[in-house]
Scaffold this motif. Sequence first.
Motif, PDB file in Angstrom:
ATOM      1  N   THR A 495     -14.560  12.562 -50.559  1.00 43.03           N
ATOM      2  CA  THR A 495     -14.198  12.450 -49.146  1.00 43.03           C
ATOM      3  C   THR A 495     -12.964  13.270 -48.795  1.00 43.03           C
ATOM      4  N   ARG A 514     -11.411  12.958 -41.635  1.00 47.94           N
ATOM      5  CA  ARG A 514     -11.822  11.973 -42.640  1.00 47.94           C
ATOM      6  C   ARG A 514     -12.922  11.068 -42.084  1.00 47.94           C
ATOM      7  N   GLU A 518     -16.577  10.683 -43.942  1.00 45.63           N
ATOM      8  CA  GLU A 518     -16.977   9.388 -44.491  1.00 45.63           C
ATOM      9  C   GLU A 518     -18.357   8.944 -44.024  1.00 45.63           C
TER      10      GLU A 518
END
Length: 525
Positions: A495, A514, A518
Amino acid sequence: MAKIAYILLCHKDPDAVIEQAHRLTAVGDCVAIHFDGRSSAADYQRIRDALADNPNVAFAAKRVKCGWGEWSLVQATLNALRCALGAFPRATHVYMLSGDCMPIKSAEYVHRFLDETDRDFIESFDFFESDWIRTGMKEERLIYRHLFNERRHKALFYKSVALQRQLGLRRSVPADLQIQIGSQWWCLRRRTIEAVLEFAERRRDVMRFFRSTWIPDETFFQTLVRHLIPGTEIESRTLTFLMFSDYGMPVTFYNDHYDLLLSQDFLFARKISPEAYALKERLGRLYAAQDVSFQISNEGRNLYGFLTRRGRVGLRFAPRFWEKESSLGRDRELMIVVCKKWHVAKRLLDRICQATNLPAVEYVFNEEHTPLPDLGGIQTTLEKRTRHRRSLMRMLFEYHETDRLVVCIDPGNLTLLQDFCSDRATTRLLEIECRFSDDYLVGHAKRVGLAGETTSDATLGRLLPTIRNDIAYESDLIRDAGFTHYSRMSEIGGTDRNASALRDFLSIDWDKARNIAEAKHLFAD
């Protein structure tokens, strides 16, 4: 049950001719041989001596000196046909072969196929309306008289055509004939051959016309069969599998083509390499075999096109005329997602749109049905979009009233990437590295026509490494191109690493990057 009289036109390799005649007659069929009059008399006598005791072999009464593109090839065929009909009164079909042809199905399969299909198999396309002739002379083949061989007397051949054109010496096609064209490798029923020979005896005007046409072996039988036989009884295709290169030369098959040949929806194949001893031995055994089942996938031509294109990597050295002085706009930013797995890129695009509200377009240069606004017709076909790619992109910027746009492009479109990255606008690339299971690659091969539902496991086993290497090669080309704004995210990258790539690509803060990285099931197949 079907009984085939094979017409074998040959000019070399007497041992192969003898072997082929034994193979074809061993299962009860017949062979009528015409050995080119230009070839060695000793070789011809050798063939006759070796086959003298075979009652299912006959020889054309007169040998013709054959030349490519000449009437002599048709005359040789007519001589062999008259021989076959006289020598083999029980033959139900006549099949044209050359010395380079080999069966790719068992005799049992061939006979059953002909029993179940009461048709003539001969390519016959309209001479003037079809695009069967790709290069070279077309109408000139017919309207001028060709007295010289183009290969042996090239200067005289073209001087003769030029003189006839200059003097207006055009001639008319016989009024009742619609000239057809197609492959000279056909399979016809006996009654069709009888009708053709009777017509040839009766219509001397037609014979005179074809004697001075150019390459009449591609038009004579094709035209007469279509003229004499109802269209419902003709299937316009050859039963002999053959392919041609971009240069018009026949593709030659070798020992490692065995499985590919068997999977094609044809009965014979041309042209088998003289040095492919193992292939000829295996195909010879196959022809005499019993109870053999065949998985027909018919992917041969697509496979050949795929494999030959791989070796022709070339880059344009100058802009197209419609791109000259064209730019997306100095202050604009084009962001390109590059991914072989299109569904992965589309999922990422959805996440980007949700997180950033940026306008995005999916595989605009790869998928015909990508949703696009009406841009005055430039968006209607892939060919138009690619040809006018910068104009298309500029119009999309204007349509969405934005200076930032995200699109997806397949990694195989390196030329597109280079064009956009050389523009005055800022172009950023994000390549998505995915893992490719064998099951996925099999599905990919079927989607792009390299394999079918019945393609054998052995063929797929040889194909998959090539596809896998091809995908890796495309990625290497992109990485080696040295693009200025290049980022890379990976299925195995984690990630944080992927979020960092997204942050650089989209120029967004870490939290948004992020959040996109994800996404669950982003890389799922």
